[in-house]
Design an enzyme around this catalytic site. Structure first.
Site, mmCIF file in Angstrom:
data_model
loop_
_atom_site.group_PDB
_atom_site.id
_atom_site.type_symbol
_atom_site.label_atom_id
_atom_site.label_comp_id
_atom_site.label_asym_id
_atom_site.label_seq_id
_atom_site.Cartn_x
_atom_site.Cartn_y
_atom_site.Cartn_z
ATOM 1 C CE LYS A 96 -1.415 5.703 -29.748
ATOM 2 N NZ LYS A 96 -2.651 6.452 -29.456
ATOM 3 C CG ASN A 97 -3.263 10.530 -30.854
ATOM 4 O OD1 ASN A 97 -3.431 9.318 -30.755
ATOM 5 N ND2 ASN A 97 -3.011 11.306 -29.808
ATOM 6 N NE ARG A 156 -9.899 4.422 -24.575
ATOM 7 C CZ ARG A 156 -10.753 4.129 -23.593
ATOM 8 N NH1 ARG A 156 -10.558 3.073 -22.844
ATOM 9 N NH2 ARG A 156 -11.813 4.877 -23.391
ATOM 10 C CB CYS A 196 -5.101 3.254 -22.321
ATOM 11 S SG CYS A 196 -3.391 3.131 -22.886
ATOM 12 N NE ARG A 236 -11.025 7.558 -25.417
ATOM 13 C CZ ARG A 236 -9.781 7.440 -25.902
ATOM 14 N NH1 ARG A 236 -9.566 6.786 -27.019
ATOM 15 N NH2 ARG A 236 -8.766 7.964 -25.264
ATOM 16 N N PRO A 237 -17.498 6.893 -24.238
ATOM 17 C CG PRO A 237 -19.280 8.314 -23.757
ATOM 18 C CD PRO A 237 -17.870 8.002 -23.348
ATOM 19 C CG ASP A 284 -23.076 8.346 -26.364
ATOM 20 O OD1 ASP A 284 -21.903 8.211 -26.014
ATOM 21 O OD2 ASP A 284 -23.815 9.278 -25.988
ATOM 22 C CG ASP A 288 -3.082 11.970 -25.184
ATOM 23 O OD1 ASP A 288 -3.847 11.381 -24.391
ATOM 24 O OD2 ASP A 288 -3.105 11.792 -26.408
ATOM 25 C CB ILE A 340 -10.198 14.911 -21.203
ATOM 26 C CG1 ILE A 340 -9.738 16.344 -21.516
ATOM 27 C CG2 ILE A 340 -10.603 14.183 -22.473
ATOM 28 C CD1 ILE A 340 -10.797 17.226 -22.140
ATOM 29 N NE ARG A 387 -2.258 1.220 -27.131
ATOM 30 C CZ ARG A 387 -2.822 2.285 -26.581
ATOM 31 N NH1 ARG A 387 -2.567 2.605 -25.326
ATOM 32 N NH2 ARG A 387 -3.643 3.050 -27.281
#
Length: 417
Positions: free
Chosen positions: A22-23, A92, A116, A121-122, A124, A306, A328, A398
């Site tokens: 998935k990632n 996300r 989620c 989880r910025p 910037d 994860d 994390i 998901r």
């Protein structure tokens, strides 16, 4: 409302085939927007997050088609640089489209992503990197607007944290930028290497993937290609956990052992025998597990965040005390309360969770609030006495393709209703 019902107590055995990651699939699908041609992504998992990414591609004018276990894209004639809020909020990782769309159009307009709720989880880190590459960035009312004059410009970028998403965004944007981009303190996850290999197949010039320094020499344009997505290391960890918690013996096919070495090390410490064969990775678990000691989540090659909830579920029935430190995300213990409904003995304080192994768990109705928490509850249900009813399957879907069918094929008493 769909639920999964699990009747625990069955020792799992047999073989499980691991799907595509998935990632890896999601940033590759986003990168397809930067490719002026047709791409075919083989071994693409059938997930709702993949459907969401395909929905974004279609909205911006990319032609897409499901081709068996592959997704085919044709981004030759994109027509939009804006992505509406309702599409961005579906996952996300939708932020991965920012670099690709900006590289393709010189403009991008997106809202903040959804998915989620794991705490801060910025974005910037993403935005400051793109600004160094020549983009002018504005944020107003949750809308991010980026614009650059002509092509993006190569730059030396040092990340304050080895963010996977930021590394992926920079790589995709830099692939067609003018000049050379150097990413220092880059993420080292296998999915980064997978994306780099895909972009290279599309004509990009990238070196250093898998190390903390990635160098991208920009090319004028990317062309299409056919690429096979790597196996999902977190799905592999989930099946390993399922075998471990039930005292089972399971062979995993289509898995890359080095990708899951941090998880393997923890399960071996708990008493599992894990070794590679010609057919795959064999997990042989004892009837009662030892504690895991202290497990600290870290960027790759450390223990993956994860897998934290999934392995925590296994320690709930281990003999002794295990400790988890989440480094994390600041809100990734939401599964703890639901595990406790099954009889787990877990206390949390800040970023730490202490698990006192119980003799047994008992089935109950539980609700998932995030993707990996859903998998953890399913794993715990495999050993709980009686029936566990798991709801909140929108989270599970998901990231897992028919997990209940895979577990049932190993002998588990599990069904979706």
């Amino acid at each position: 409302m769909a639920v999964i019902e699990i009747n625990g107590g069955v020792r799992l055995s047999g073989e499980a085939v691991i799907h595509g990651a998935k990632n890896s699939a999601l940033p590759m699908l986003a990168a397809c927007a930067a490719v002026q041609g047709c791409c075919r992504l083989e071994n693409c998992p059938a997930l709702t997050d993949v459907n969401a990414a395909v929905g974004i591609l279609r909205y911006i004018g990319c032609r897409t088609e499901q081709c068996g276990t592959a997704v085919c894209t044709d981004a030759s004639e994109l027509s939009r640089f804006d992505i509406p809020e309702h599409l961005m909020r579906e996952m996300r990782s939708s932020i991965s489209f920012l670099g690709a769309v900006l590289a393709r159009f010189g403009r991008a307009e997106i809202s903040l992503p959804g998915g989620c709720e794991l705490g801060a989880r910025p974005v910037d880190i993403h935005l400051s990197a793109l600004e160094k590459m020549g983009a002018a960035v504005q944020e107003r009312h949750g809308i991010i607007s980026c614009r650059c004059n002509g092509r993006m410009k190569g730059a030396a970028i040092t990340l304050s944290f080895p963010s996977v998403g930021a590394t992926e965004n920079i790589m995709t944007a830099a692939a067609t930028a003018e000049g050379t981009t150097i990413i220092n303190n880059a993420a080292r996850e296998p999915e980064i290497t997978d994306l780099g290999n895909f972009l290279t197949c599309c004509g990009a010039r990238i070196s250093g993937c898998g190390s903390s320094t990635i160098i991208i020499d920009g090319v004028e344009r990317l062309h299409g290609c056919t690429y096979t997505i790597m196996p999902d290391r977190i799905e592999a960890a989930t099946y390993m956990a399922a075998a471990a918690i039930t005292g089972g013996k399971v062979l995993l096919r289509q898995v890359v052992p080095e990708h899951i070495q941090p998880v393997t090390s923890v399960l071996e410490k708990m008493g599992c025998r894990i070794h590679c064969t010609e057919s795959g990775l064999l997990v042989d678990a004892p009837r009662r597990l030892r504690p895991a000691g202290t497990v600290r989540t870290m960027p790759y090659p450390g223990f993956p965040t994860d897998a934290q909830a999934i392995i925590m579920a296994v320690t709930c029935v281990a003999e002794g005390t295990s400790v988890f430190v989440e480094n994390i995300f600041d809100s990734r213990f939401k599964h703890v309360g639901e595990l406790c409904r099954l009889g787990a003995r877990i206390t949390t304080e800040g970023r730490a969770a202490v698990v006192e192994g119980a003799e047994r768990l008992t089935g109950a109705s539980v609700t998932a609030t995030d993707l990996r928490g859903a998998a953890a509850l399913a794993v715990a249900g495999l050993v709980a006495e009686g029936t566990t009813t798991l709801s909140g399957l929108n989270h599970l879907d998901r990231g897992y393709e028919n997990l209940e069918e895979g577990l049932a094929a190993l002998g588990a008493s599990v069904i979706r209703r």
